[in-house]
Design a protein around this motif. Structure first.
Motif, short mmCIF file in Angstrom:
data_model
loop_
_atom_site.label_atom_id
_atom_site.label_comp_id
_atom_site.label_asym_id
_atom_site.label_seq_id
_atom_site.Cartn_x
_atom_site.Cartn_y
_atom_site.Cartn_z
N ALA A 248 0.83 -1.20 0.00
CA ALA A 248 0.00 0.00 0.00
C ALA A 248 0.86 1.25 0.00
N PHE A 249 1.93 1.26 0.78
CA PHE A 249 2.79 2.43 0.83
C PHE A 249 3.59 2.59 -0.46
N ARG A 250 4.07 1.47 -0.97
CA ARG A 250 4.85 1.53 -2.21
C ARG A 250 4.00 2.09 -3.35
N ALA A 251 2.72 1.74 -3.38
CA ALA A 251 1.85 2.18 -4.46
C ALA A 251 1.45 3.64 -4.35
N ASP A 268 -0.33 8.48 6.53
CA ASP A 268 0.02 7.83 5.27
C ASP A 268 1.32 8.36 4.69
N GLY A 269 1.95 9.31 5.37
CA GLY A 269 3.19 9.88 4.86
C GLY A 269 4.40 9.01 5.13
N VAL A 270 4.27 8.03 6.01
CA VAL A 270 5.37 7.11 6.33
C VAL A 270 4.88 5.68 6.13
N SER A 271 5.81 4.75 6.07
CA SER A 271 5.46 3.36 5.74
C SER A 271 4.85 2.61 6.91
#
Length: 810
Positions: A248-251, A268-271
């Protein structure tokens, strides 16, 4: 074949990660893979090396993960997260034909599952984990292995032992490690087989757990852990959760990471991968490769954090065995701290105030709330959080202790190499001096909560820090120490708390009675507060003036000793102050009595004698004597048979005042037949000398006179007191009957749980009747609720129960 030969045959990407540790011969008939952080089956060099060794040596492979060591921060939060991951790993290995043993904690001195396997290990392969206490534990286990032991780096893209030198700044480490990273970022991790000779059932150590068929909540609740730190419901452990979070973070977040990463209000700014990386639930090699392929400023900055700072931290811990102490700070930082050691520190806060986020600094308290409730703290904010502790502690040593304790106790990524480096950065590690000199911190870089708060939306961050808006409610019947402590823990995890009590004020069996210039602690006589779980709280309460040490002259067996062998404490100004303190900032309504309980479609409801509703809640906790708990349970249709076997001894208590003579002692234990205990109130710290004595009859005497009228009991008990004091006592006193004073036959477990009806029963009588038992039982009751996902998950806002109620029984 030797292990050295096995290592030589490994492919290069595995061979470079293996570090031989010891060689005691060729004994043993198993290959044992000890897994404690690398909790995954994909891209796991430890498992791959172990499987290769088992194939080469033609010996069965056993993978092991256990809880035998006593970690200083072993609690429900960390243990649940680990078990969720281990359940997936155990099942995944089983599907590949590899047996994995997971064993529970053992009592001190008892053999652990790991030692059982180590004594049979031809080869033991363990993680190259440099953070304390793992190196010491590894050396201890290696000492019983009859074969060879090697360590495998599972945590770094460039194995830490390959990087030359010891580096005090990030830019120097980057220069040393960059060639190794570049050589690996474009190289896929080769597919590997975990095929190996299969171990038999008999090869597994006794007590091996099948996690797939285990109720993890019940399992954790049965272990000797700190149940006062609950799991984080929205952060489950395991490879699946880690993979989903990374994808989700990578996308969506990786490309913008460089712009959003410092905003603590932007979840959502960090993994959010730190807990998963710490517990090895996802491969850092995979993350680095995929971030490298995404590229751009976001991918580049993410790699900078993942590679430079994270791997510098592992490298640092590897080369500094005492990495969690002041001695590893750079010379300039140590000198700065020493120059200001004696500076005034008017802002000092106790450990409990810090742990509860009760410093009155809005931003810091929210940061601590995020740690305490959600098990996480935004990295940029953690730096400010950490630097403030230097001003709020008595010495640099205490600052280090608080940094590591608060972070590692609550944060799911605590006790990590990255934590070590990040926390010590707050005191100057990997940094330089900044002029001008300031009080307390000297030339250590300044970073204040005031400055940080000016660039953050505090209202928005408050919602982030506190998490879910609406959690489950509970009805806690009984507001003594056990009930109040359970309510305290639940409140501190974000649950609404209302305390209702039939009494006029706080105390329960820790009650104090005041008269015209007199005070008697006529309930609990002394607070021992023994045990690891209460150690920090006791020191904190003493620092805050909630309790004080009591050093009375004690008459026992015909002689007087000048003070107790172990510390005795009393509440200040009365014994009920500790209960009052536990109830602080909770809503407390006194003068309420519960007559009946009813199970409803929404949970539980409590009714008074007139049939009026006192409160409603999702869950029920009873923290009253067993007989009263049984009556209330049966009124709600719940089986109470296990409580019927609990037995109590009564105590008649006599309160005297106006006795001016000094008998030569302050406390007497069994001074004359019929009296079990008597204490001079003025000997307790903070009490005025009004000649007050509190006298407790023996259980046998109390039972003999249990149903007699107080007017008959008082003169008889006063006569015995006069004999013990050696003076005439003509002034009548006051008597109080405690029907449930002493537990003669306890329940034998911290709580009684009826999971079907969602009710928990607790109290000191569950374990034996001491104050420590009340705390342990209250924590166990709260822990049971906090491990219940249906209780801790957000609830619909309609038809909300009235909050969390703690109600004293009839």
């Amino acid at each position: 074949m030797s292990l050295e030969e096995v290592i030589h045959r490994l492919p290069g990407h595995l061979r470079e990660r293996v570090h031989p540790l010891s060689d005691r011969g060729r004994g043993g008939d198993l290959v044992v893979c000890w897994l404690h952080h690398a909790n995954r089956t994909e891209e796991n060099p430890l498992l791959e090396v172990a499987a290769a060794a088992a194939r080469e040596l033609r010996l069965p492979l056993v993978v092991h993960a256990g809880f035998g060591g006593r970690h200083p921060h072993a609690n429900d939060r960390h243990t649940t997260f680990m078990l969720e991951g281990l359940r997936e790993t155990q099942a995944s290995l089983a599907s590949l034909g590899v047996r994995m043993s997971v064993t529970p904690p053992t009592t001190p001195g008892a053999g652990s599952g790991l030692r059982h396997l180590a004594r049979r290990a031809r080869v033991l392969l363990a993680e190259d984990q440099p953070v304390r206490p793992w190196p010491r534990w590894t050396a201890s286990i290696a000492a019983v292995v009859p074969g060879e032991v090697a360590l495998v780096d599972t945590a770094c893209v460039a194995p830490a032992r390959l990087i030359d030198g010891v580096h005090d700044r990030a830019f120097r480490f980057r220069k040393a490690a960059e060639p190794a990273w570049k050589a690996r970022l474009d190289r896929d991790w080769p597919a590997a087989s975990l095929d190996a000779p299969m171990a038999g059932e008999d090869d597994l150590p006794p007590g091996t757990l099948d996690l797939d068929s285990s109720d993890l909540g019940e399992l954790v609740g049965s272990w000797d852990l700190d149940h006062g730190v609950g799991p984080v419901p929205d952060l489950p452990g395991g490879m699946i959760a880690a993979d989903e979070r990374w994808k989700a973070f990578r996308a969506d977040g990786l490309r913008r990471y460089h712009r959003r990463r410092n905003d603590a209000t932007d979840e959502d700014g960090v993994s959010g991968l730190s807990p998963y990386l710490h517990h090895g639930m996802i491969s850092p090699m995979r993350i680095a490769r995929e971030a490298h392929r995404v590229g751009g400023e976001g991918g580049g900055k993410f790699l900078d954090e993942l590679l430079v700072w994270r791997e510098l931290s592992h490298h640092f811990c590897l080369h500094h065995p005492r990495h969690d102490s002041l001695g590893v700070l750079p010379d300039w930082a140590r000198r700065a701290l020493e120059r200001h050691r004696r500076d005034d520190r008017p802002g000092r806060r106790s450990w409990e105030r810090l742990a509860r986020g009760d410093t009155r600094d809005a931003l810091w308290d929210l940061a601590q709330t995020s740690l305490r409730v959600r098990g996480r703290l935004h990295n940029n904010l953690r730096m400010t959080w950490g630097k403030m502790l230097l001003e709020w502690t008595a010495s640099p040593e205490e600052a280090v202790d608080r940094l590591f304790d608060l972070n590692d106790r609550f944060a799911l990524d605590g006790s990590d190499a990255n934590s070590v480096a990040g926390l010590l950065w707050c005191l100057g590690l990997f940094d330089r001096a900044f002029e001008p000199e300031r009080p307390i911190a000297g030339t250590i870089r300044a970073r204040t909560s005031t400055d940080h708060a000016a660039r953050i939306d505090l209202d928005r961050y408050a919602r982030v820090a506190r998490g879910a808006d609406r959690l489950g409610s509970a009805l806690v019947v009984g507001a003594g120490i056990a009930g109040s402590y359970a309510a305290r823990i639940l409140h501190d995890h974000g649950h609404a708390v209302t305390l209702l009590d039939k009494s006029r004020g706080p105390g329960g069996r820790s009650s104090s009675r005041r008269g015209d210039g007199t005070r008697h602690d006529h309930g609990c006589q002394v607070l021992r507060l023994r045990g690891h779980a209460l150690e920090r709280l006791a020191r904190s309460w003493e620092e805050d003036g909630v309790i004080a040490r009591w050093n009375p002259r004690i008459l026992q067996d015909g002689s007087v000793r000048p003070r107790p062998v172990d510390p005795w404490f009393v509440g200040i100004p009365g014994m009920n102050e500790l209960v009052r303190h536990l109830q602080r900032d909770l809503r407390v309504d006194f003068g309420h009595r519960v007559d009946r309980l009813e199970r409803t479609s929404d949970g539980w409801a409590a009714f008074d004698e007139a049939g009026g509703t006192i409160g409603k809640a999702d869950r029920l906790v009873l923290a009253v004597p067993a007989a009263q708990a049984a009556t209330l349970l049966r009124s709600g249709g719940v089986d109470a048979a296990p409580l019927d076997g609990v037995r109590f001894d009564p105590t008649w208590t006599l309160l005297l005042d106006g006795i001016d003579s000094d008998p030569g002692f302050d406390v007497a234990v069994d001074p004359v037949p019929g009296i079990r205990w008597m204490a001079r109130e003025a000997s307790r710290p903070g009490r005025a000398d009004a000649g007050c004595w509190t006298v407790n009859a023996t259980p046998a005497w109390s039972m003999e006179h249990l149903e007699e009228d107080p007017t008959v009991v008082e003169p008889r008990l006063r006569t015995l007191a006069a004999e013990a004091l050696g003076v005439a006592v003509d002034r009548p006193g006051t008597v109080h009957r405690w029907r449930y004073a002493l537990t003669s036959e306890p329940l034998g477990a911290p709580t009684y749980v009826d999971a079907k009806h969602q009710v928990v029963v607790c109290g000191d009588w569950c374990l034996g009747g001491r104050v420590e038992h009340a705390f342990e039982s209250g924590a166990a009751a709260a822990g049971h609720l906090l491990r219940d996902a249906s209780f801790t998950s957000p609830k619909p806002s309609h038809d909300e129960p009235d909050g969390l109620f703690a109600v004293n029984a009839p």
